[in-house]
Enzyme design. Structure first.
Site, PDB file in Angstrom:
ATOM      1  CB  SER A  52      -4.506   0.337   4.150  1.00  0.00           C
ATOM      2  OG  SER A  52      -3.553   0.506   3.789  1.00  0.00           O
ATOM      3  N   GLY A  54      -0.182  -4.088   7.056  1.00  0.00           N
ATOM      4  CA  GLY A  54       1.136  -4.167   7.872  1.00  0.00           C
ATOM      5  C   GLY A  54       1.271  -3.708   9.494  1.00  0.00           C
ATOM      6  CE1 TYR A  55       5.152  -5.245  13.124  1.00  0.00           C
ATOM      7  CE2 TYR A  55       6.662  -4.151  11.812  1.00  0.00           C
ATOM      8  CZ  TYR A  55       6.261  -5.129  12.748  1.00  0.00           C
ATOM      9  OH  TYR A  55       6.986  -6.060  13.006  1.00  0.00           O
ATOM     10  CG  PHE A  76      -2.112   6.973  -1.540  1.00  0.00           C
ATOM     11  CD1 PHE A  76      -3.181   7.262  -2.333  1.00  0.00           C
ATOM     12  CD2 PHE A  76      -0.860   7.641  -2.150  1.00  0.00           C
ATOM     13  CE1 PHE A  76      -3.143   8.653  -3.223  1.00  0.00           C
ATOM     14  CE2 PHE A  76      -1.023   8.781  -3.003  1.00  0.00           C
ATOM     15  CZ  PHE A  76      -2.037   8.920  -3.753  1.00  0.00           C
ATOM     16  CG  LEU A 141       2.733   7.626   6.234  1.00  0.00           C
ATOM     17  CD1 LEU A 141       2.817   8.941   5.653  1.00  0.00           C
ATOM     18  CD2 LEU A 141       1.236   7.226   5.541  1.00  0.00           C
ATOM     19  CE1 TYR A 227      14.398  -5.411  11.522  1.00  0.00           C
ATOM     20  CE2 TYR A 227      15.924  -4.993   9.877  1.00  0.00           C
ATOM     21  CZ  TYR A 227      15.462  -5.842  10.884  1.00  0.00           C
ATOM     22  OH  TYR A 227      16.018  -7.050  10.862  1.00  0.00           O
ATOM     23  CE1 TYR A 237      14.843  -1.218   5.992  1.00  0.00           C
ATOM     24  CE2 TYR A 237      15.878   0.004   7.892  1.00  0.00           C
ATOM     25  CZ  TYR A 237      14.827  -0.254   7.317  1.00  0.00           C
ATOM     26  OH  TYR A 237      13.597   0.370   7.352  1.00  0.00           O
TER      27      TYR A 237
HETATM   28  P1  NAD Z   1       3.087  -1.486   4.469  1.00  0.00           P
HETATM   29  O1  NAD Z   1       3.615  -1.509   3.068  1.00  0.00           O
HETATM   30  O2  NAD Z   1       2.480  -2.947   4.924  1.00  0.00           O
HETATM   31  O3  NAD Z   1       2.037  -0.354   4.725  1.00  0.00           O
HETATM   32  C1  NAD Z   1       2.263   1.074   4.130  1.00  0.00           C
HETATM   33  C2  NAD Z   1       1.020   1.935   4.325  1.00  0.00           C
HETATM   34  O4  NAD Z   1       1.388   3.211   4.083  1.00  0.00           O
HETATM   35  C3  NAD Z   1      -0.267   1.361   3.831  1.00  0.00           C
HETATM   36  O5  NAD Z   1      -1.151   1.686   4.400  1.00  0.00           O
HETATM   37  C4  NAD Z   1      -0.190   2.420   2.709  1.00  0.00           C
HETATM   38  O6  NAD Z   1      -1.389   2.760   2.114  1.00  0.00           O
HETATM   39  C5  NAD Z   1       0.160   3.666   3.304  1.00  0.00           C
HETATM   40  N1  NAD Z   1       0.990   4.778   2.158  1.00  0.00           N
HETATM   41  C6  NAD Z   1       1.986   4.736   1.666  1.00  0.00           C
HETATM   42  N2  NAD Z   1       2.101   5.920   0.697  1.00  0.00           N
HETATM   43  C7  NAD Z   1       1.101   6.636   1.277  1.00  0.00           C
HETATM   44  C8  NAD Z   1       0.646   8.126   0.930  1.00  0.00           C
HETATM   45  N3  NAD Z   1       1.460   8.781   0.301  1.00  0.00           N
HETATM   46  N4  NAD Z   1      -0.270   8.338   1.718  1.00  0.00           N
HETATM   47  C9  NAD Z   1      -1.135   7.932   2.532  1.00  0.00           C
HETATM   48  N5  NAD Z   1      -0.631   6.507   2.951  1.00  0.00           N
HETATM   49  C10 NAD Z   1       0.262   5.893   2.310  1.00  0.00           C
HETATM   50  O7  NAD Z   1       4.558  -1.164   5.243  1.00  0.00           O
HETATM   51  P2  NAD Z   1       4.977  -1.706   6.863  1.00  0.00           P
HETATM   52  O8  NAD Z   1       5.887  -2.676   6.522  1.00  0.00           O
HETATM   53  O9  NAD Z   1       3.783  -1.865   7.691  1.00  0.00           O
HETATM   54  O10 NAD Z   1       5.723  -0.363   7.065  1.00  0.00           O
HETATM   55  C11 NAD Z   1       5.122   0.607   8.278  1.00  0.00           C
HETATM   56  C12 NAD Z   1       6.309   1.072   8.773  1.00  0.00           C
HETATM   57  O11 NAD Z   1       6.809   0.127   9.792  1.00  0.00           O
HETATM   58  C13 NAD Z   1       7.500   1.849   7.846  1.00  0.00           C
HETATM   59  O12 NAD Z   1       8.092   2.821   8.670  1.00  0.00           O
HETATM   60  C14 NAD Z   1       8.468   0.616   8.056  1.00  0.00           C
HETATM   61  O13 NAD Z   1       9.833   1.141   7.920  1.00  0.00           O
HETATM   62  C15 NAD Z   1       8.280   0.084   9.536  1.00  0.00           C
HETATM   63  N6  NAD Z   1       8.891  -1.191   9.675  1.00  0.00           N
HETATM   64  C16 NAD Z   1       8.603  -2.321   9.183  1.00  0.00           C
HETATM   65  C17 NAD Z   1       9.082  -3.437   9.208  1.00  0.00           C
HETATM   66  C18 NAD Z   1       8.903  -4.650   8.417  1.00  0.00           C
HETATM   67  O14 NAD Z   1       9.440  -5.639   8.719  1.00  0.00           O
HETATM   68  N7  NAD Z   1       7.725  -4.640   7.456  1.00  0.00           N
HETATM   69  C19 NAD Z   1      10.002  -3.655  10.395  1.00  0.00           C
HETATM   70  C20 NAD Z   1      10.124  -2.601  11.179  1.00  0.00           C
HETATM   71  C21 NAD Z   1       9.688  -1.220  10.848  1.00  0.00           C
END
Ligand code: NAD
Length: 397
Positions: A52, A54-55, A76, A141, A227, A237
């Protein structure tokens, strides 16, 4: 209701439905403007956990609109009421499903706890009924808590250093203030809890359940995101509790690849660049690093937002005839542009000099703030932010 941003620390407690739809549309437009990724194994049916925002949202958009895949998403999110907006992710899901339907693409979203066995069963039933088998699972997630499906225990992750207390520069994004933060080191229970929430066990549980149900196609692939960063962010981190959890993803990837051998499948961890998302904004120190990084990368013309970054991952790694660009642990390295010496030396210099007074010129705080507001649907051209809207879109309670 006239919907305005209401920011509380590192979250915005309102979301704009039309703005979220514009956000989804803009990402689809980006993908449709690129040449479709067309080599490598086809992606027909994709499951995206954390779809929903971000990535995960970007991964779903590229799978659907770049590869023509049917997508099943899990997230969620909070639904709206007449007096309260939904979370941004709820509106993003609605917008994605509407866009997919208009484009003739299958898309279904299940809302609930992805860590639970019940959600795994719902997903399996849906795949059996609508897709047959999946050939890609994106594990994206990001959550602060996980109720363990076997023990019932509620694990809460912490963002803390290991070993010694940390004293580091950080930023209050709202006030534009550079400040120093003190973080106490995590104890053993906190480390274990963080690994339980953000480590690889749940990813393994998903693959176990899906494989057992016979819904993984031959050649099935799965990715989880991580990351790593550099010495500037390592103390908070990679060398902290989150890093321990992410290290556990590497362990899980190897175990899952072994489990998938008979299907000719594989699991990989993909190392992504720092971008503004809800999860990222909650981590101390990282927003300061990110605003300096964005400035350095934008000056060099190599900055990517989540959709551009994920599109490049599909085009050059997942859907390419060329061999993947892997590191010595077998991770896909998409952080190559962030990690160049040129960019990192520049960020390091900015880091040493940055104060509240010069943050506006050394860092891209305004870009960071714009990206942050956009997550919640604010700041899109063409959206009428004075319009009186029904936050339920006629669907809520
Ligand atoms: P985000 O907060 O944008 O998205 C998180 C997603 O997880 C949402 O869709 C949310 O609804 C879902 N979620 C959370 N708890 C849940 C649950 N219990 N059941 C179902 N869905 C659930 O996060 P993001 O930054 O896109 O992170 C996604 C991944 O990318 C993570 O593993 C993060 O470590 C990794 N990442 C992020 C970055 C960054 O800079 N944002 C960089 C590298 C890696």
């Amino acid at each position: 209701m006239i919907i305005k941003p209401r920011i509380r620390g590192f979250i915005c407690t309102t979301a704009h439905p039309t703005g979220c739809a514009a956000n989804v549309r803009q990402q689809i437009d980006y993908v449709q403007q690129q040449a479709p990724p067309e080599s490598g194994p086809p992606i027909n049916n994709a499951l995206v956990l954390g779809c929903s925002g971000g990535y995960g949202l970007a991964s779903r958009i590229v799978a659907g609109f770049g590869c023509g895949a049917a997508t099943l998403g899990v997230s969620f999110e909070k639904s709206p009421s007449a007096k309260k907006t939904a979370t941004a992710g709820w509106y993003n899901n609605v917008a994605f499903e509407e866009e997919a339907a208009a484009a003739g693409l299958y898309a279904k979203t299940l809302d609930g706890d992805a860590f639970s066995d019940a959600m795994k069963e719902r997903v399996i039933e849906t795949i059996k009924a609508d897709m047959g088998q999946i050939d890609l699972l994106i594990y994206s997630l990001a959550s602060p808590v996980r109720q363990h499906p076997r023990t019932g225990e509620l694990h809460r992750s912490v963002i803390k250093p290991l070993g010694e207390a940390l004293h580091m520069k950080s930023v209050n994004v709202d006030r534009g203030e550079v400040l120093e933060v003190d973080l106490e080191p995590a104890d053993a229970d906190e480390i274990a809890a963080t690994v339980a929430v953000m480590g690889g066990e749940d990813w393994e549980f998903w693959i176990d359940a899906l494989k057992e149900a016979g819904v993984l196609a031959p050649g099935f692939r799965t990715l989880a995101y991580t990351y790593i960063g550099t010495d500037l962010t390592w103390p908070i981190y990679w060398e902290g509790t989150l890093g321990k959890a992410k290290e556990d993803l590497d362990r899980a990837a190897a175990a899952i690849t072994t489990e998938l051998a008979d299907l000719g499948g594989e699991a990989r961890v993909a190392v992504l660049k720092a971008v503004v998302t809800q999860a990222m904004s909650a981590i101390p120190v990282v927003p300061l690093y990110a605003s300096l990084l964005f400035k350095a990368m934008k000056e060099r013309g190599v900055h990517e937002d989540p959709i551009a970054h994920i599109f490049r991952m599909y085009a050059t790694q997942l859907c390419s005839a060329e061999p993947m660009r892997l590191d010595d642990v077998g991770r896909i390295r998409m952080d190559d542009l962030e990690m160049t010496d040129d960019v990192q030396d520049d960020v390091r210099q900015r880091w040493e000099q940055v104060t509240t007074d010069n943050l506006g010129s050394l860092g891209d705080l305004s870009g960071f703030r714009e990206d942050f507001l956009k997550i919640f649907g604010f700041g899109f051209a063409g959206v009428d932010y004075e319009a009186d809207l029904d936050p339920t879109l006629g669907r809520g309670d």
